[in-house]
Design a protein around this motif. Structure first.
Motif, PDB file in Angstrom:
ATOM      1  N   SER A   1      -9.179  -5.948  -4.854  1.00 37.97           N
ATOM      2  CA  SER A   1      -9.555  -4.668  -4.278  1.00 37.97           C
ATOM      3  C   SER A   1      -8.444  -4.034  -3.460  1.00 37.97           C
ATOM      4  O   SER A   1      -8.549  -2.894  -3.031  1.00 37.97           O
ATOM      5  CB  SER A   1     -10.793  -4.843  -3.400  1.00 37.97           C
ATOM      6  OG  SER A   1     -10.505  -5.741  -2.349  1.00 37.97           O
ATOM      7  N   GLU A   2      -7.345  -4.764  -3.222  1.00 32.65           N
ATOM      8  CA  GLU A   2      -6.298  -4.236  -2.371  1.00 32.65           C
ATOM      9  C   GLU A   2      -5.490  -3.145  -3.057  1.00 32.65           C
ATOM     10  O   GLU A   2      -5.009  -2.228  -2.419  1.00 32.65           O
ATOM     11  CB  GLU A   2      -5.362  -5.368  -1.920  1.00 32.65           C
ATOM     12  CG  GLU A   2      -6.046  -6.371  -1.022  1.00 32.65           C
ATOM     13  CD  GLU A   2      -5.083  -7.427  -0.536  1.00 32.65           C
ATOM     14  OE1 GLU A   2      -3.880  -7.264  -0.807  1.00 32.65           O
ATOM     15  OE2 GLU A   2      -5.518  -8.381   0.088  1.00 32.65           O
TER      16      GLU A   2
ATOM     17  N   LYS B   1       0.808  -1.214   0.000  1.00 33.70           N
ATOM     18  CA  LYS B   1       0.000   0.000   0.000  1.00 33.70           C
ATOM     19  C   LYS B   1       0.845   1.269   0.000  1.00 33.70           C
ATOM     20  O   LYS B   1       0.346   2.338  -0.341  1.00 33.70           O
ATOM     21  CB  LYS B   1      -0.949  -0.001   1.203  1.00 33.70           C
ATOM     22  CG  LYS B   1      -2.057  -1.029   1.090  1.00 33.70           C
ATOM     23  CD  LYS B   1      -3.053  -0.902   2.232  1.00 33.70           C
ATOM     24  CE  LYS B   1      -4.196  -1.902   2.060  1.00 33.70           C
ATOM     25  NZ  LYS B   1      -5.184  -1.787   3.163  1.00 33.70           N
TER      26      LYS B   1
ATOM     27  N   HIS C   1      -9.247   2.859   1.819  1.00 36.39           N
ATOM     28  CA  HIS C   1      -9.437   2.118   0.567  1.00 36.39           C
ATOM     29  C   HIS C   1      -9.292   3.090  -0.590  1.00 36.39           C
ATOM     30  O   HIS C   1      -9.392   4.309  -0.427  1.00 36.39           O
ATOM     31  CB  HIS C   1     -10.814   1.440   0.529  1.00 36.39           C
ATOM     32  CG  HIS C   1     -11.975   2.411   0.527  1.00 36.39           C
ATOM     33  ND1 HIS C   1     -12.593   2.826  -0.608  1.00 36.39           N
ATOM     34  CD2 HIS C   1     -12.582   3.060   1.551  1.00 36.39           C
ATOM     35  CE1 HIS C   1     -13.566   3.682  -0.313  1.00 36.39           C
ATOM     36  NE2 HIS C   1     -13.574   3.849   0.992  1.00 36.39           N
TER      37      HIS C   1
ATOM     38  N   CYS D   1     -14.787   0.567  -6.794  1.00 29.00           N
ATOM     39  CA  CYS D   1     -14.544   1.484  -5.684  1.00 29.00           C
ATOM     40  C   CYS D   1     -15.827   1.950  -5.020  1.00 29.00           C
ATOM     41  O   CYS D   1     -15.804   2.434  -3.893  1.00 29.00           O
ATOM     42  CB  CYS D   1     -13.733   2.683  -6.176  1.00 29.00           C
ATOM     43  SG  CYS D   1     -14.623   3.777  -7.300  1.00 29.00           S
TER      44      CYS D   1
END
Length: 527
Positions: free
Chosen positions: A411-412, A64, A452, A419
């Motif tokens: 989705s990571e 991330k 997210h 979204c």
């Protein structure tokens, strides 16, 4: 040596001229297709798993804290270690073409942060440069030299678009040779310095480069201005004392005329050069062995592989080094057949799998072919580069093959996520929505909860707002969570209203005392 045809089971359309291969601890990863990948891989980096002449592409993910890495075609790549004794290495990526054919001038550093038997997680960071920053280019080389316990990146050659003042509508994508300058890049501090060496007169592109310790050998290449492939061989030495670096160049005899060749390393001091072109539309079918011993280089011809008729008659070919003395080759498919693949692929192996010697030599080479959709018959302007890194000859670790159902973690990270309930981003195409999309992803990070990613397009963010939010560490909340975020704010303190005392109420404008009945009425009114 052995030449084997391989089949690709999934995502074969992504393997087109322009891709690069990166070897991390014996595992090969595919990067840099034309356009953005399909839903099967949101990041655009795949594990290239070859077993029993069968290729499967397994998607990988990024951490991330990674920056956005566009799907660059034809970049210059090389491996980088903190020191010669270090076992772990990173990949340096510079330049290349973006999906809309613009050229990148950025430097990215890729490393593995997590690896298990199912998935590999990468981290990608962008390096900002100051000083003599190299212009955007492709078809060049980048290597790392080590001297006096220090390391430095060396960038040379390549092609770039004509300056905007010389570009017209008809010749907007016309390219020209970059100046024959040598750039030293300090990856730790982000400083770049340009050097002019009198021995280097022409801007060479699509050459082969080999770096060992403090020396780089430049072999072959193509000069667009003169349309020649000179049989030159240069040796560039870099000394890194406490003061300013010293760079010198020597012209050596015994070079060969070739452009866009692929280089693979077979042992500590031996390399094999394969492929490339000797004329504009003539492939070079001869292979050479390059030996580096005692600061000397020797180039000699070797036995050629048993090329198949398809390879012999093909006008173009392309590929990259897989490590372990193996080359991945591709040629166009036969359009005469009713059902034909766009490309056919082969693996060419020069060394045994049990080779396991510590590598102190790093290589970089370019390969080329026509880029379908960009040009007609083969043009040197469409040649591109591949790294021929082979720093590790470890055995083949067991790695799960690709499964179409193994997409639960999409989705990571990456573009292809849902979204929000109204997300309308097309997962099958890659079209820049903002002009900043090549520098920053057109996505923004919602800070609610664990956070997210959401598409700026779906959130209806203006380009100016996206730049502002992407430039700093500002918190942003998507359309679904913005009300929740507002509720989390502490409300402003409101002072209570002061009530007048009820001791002696007099009639306004009068000095008379109110009667008991009027006092009772006023008390009921205020209460």
């Amino acid at each position: 040596m052995s030449l084997q045809m391989v089949t690709v089971s999934n995502n074969i359309a992504l393997i087109q001229p322009g891709f690069s291969l990166m070897n991390f601890d014996g595992q090969v990863f595919f990067f840099g297709q034309k356009g953005w990948p399909k839903r099967s891989c949101p990041t655009g980096v795949f594990h290239l798993d070859v077993k029993h002449n069968h290729v499967k592409l397994k998607p990988t993910i990024f951490s991330k804290d990674s920056c956005y890495l566009p799907p660059l075609r034809y970049p210059a790549t090389c491996t980088f270690k903190g020191s010669l004794e270090s076992e772990k290495h990173q990949y340096i990526i510079h330049g290349g073409k973006t999906p809309n054919n613009e050229l990148s001038d950025k430097i990215y550093v890729m490393s593995i942060v997590c690896k298990n038997n199912k998935r590999v997680t990468f981290r990608c960071t962008e390096k900002d440069l100051v000083g003599d920053v190299p212009e955007a280019r492709y078809g060049h080389s980048i290597n790392v030299v080590y001297s006096r316990g220090k390391s430095m990146g060396v960038l040379f050659g390549g092609r770039s678009y004509m300056p905007s003042t010389h570009r017209t509508t008809e010749k907007w994508n016309s390219v020209t040779d970059c100046l024959p300058h040598v750039f030293l890049v300090d990856f730790e501090f982000g400083c770049a310095t340009s050097y002019i060496l009198p021995e280097l007169q022409d801007g060479l592109s699509f050459h082969v480069s080999i770096a060992k310790n403090d020396t780089i050998y430049i072999l072959g290449g193509h000069s667009l201005a003169n349309n020649i492939r000179p049989a030159n061989l240069y040796r560039i030495r870099v000394d890194l004392p406490l003061g300013s670096p010293a760079v010198n160049c020597t012209v050596l005899p015994g070079g060969i005329s070739v452009s866009s060749a692929i280089l693979t390393q077979t042992n500590k001091d031996e390399f094999v050069i394969v492929g490339g072109y000797q004329l504009e539309n003539q492939k070079r079918m001869i292979c050479n062995i390059i030996s580096l011993e005692d600061n000397k280089i020797e180039i000699r011809e070797m036995e050629t592989p048993d090329w198949t008729p398809d390879i012999k008659h093909s006008k173009i070919w392309f590929g990259s080094n897989m490590g372990n003395g193996t080359v991945f080759l591709g040629i166009p498919g036969d359009n005469k057949q009713v059902v034909s693949e766009a490309f056919y692929f082969y693996t060419l192996k020069y060394a045994e799998d049990d080779t396991n010697e510590e590598q102190t030599t790093f290589t970089n080479s370019q390969t080329s072919t026509e880029d379908p959709g960009d040009s007609t018959p083969f043009e040197d302007s469409e040649e591109f580069c591949f790294s021929a890194e082979a720093n590790s000859f470890d055995g083949d670790d067991e790695f799960d093959t690709y499964n179409e159902d193994d997409e639960e973690d999409e989705s990571e990270t990456g573009y292809w996520i849902t979204c929000c309930p109204t997300c309308d981003v097309d997962i099958n195409t890659w079209v820049p929505f903002y002009s900043t999309e090549l520098n920053k992803p057109a996505m923004i990070y919602c800070s609610h909860g664990d956070g997210h990613w959401v598409h700026a397009q779906c959130m209806d963010l203006a380009e100016r707002t996206l730049i502002h939010l992407s430039a700093g560490s500002n918190k942003y909340y998507c359309n679904e969570h913005v009300e929740i975020a507002r509720a989390l704010h502490t409300p402003q303190r409101v002072l209570p209203l002061k009530k007048p005392p009820m001791k002696s109420l007099r009639k306004k404008g009068s000095g008379k005392i109110l009667t008991p009945a009027k006092k009772s009425f006023l008390r009921r009114l205020f209460d």
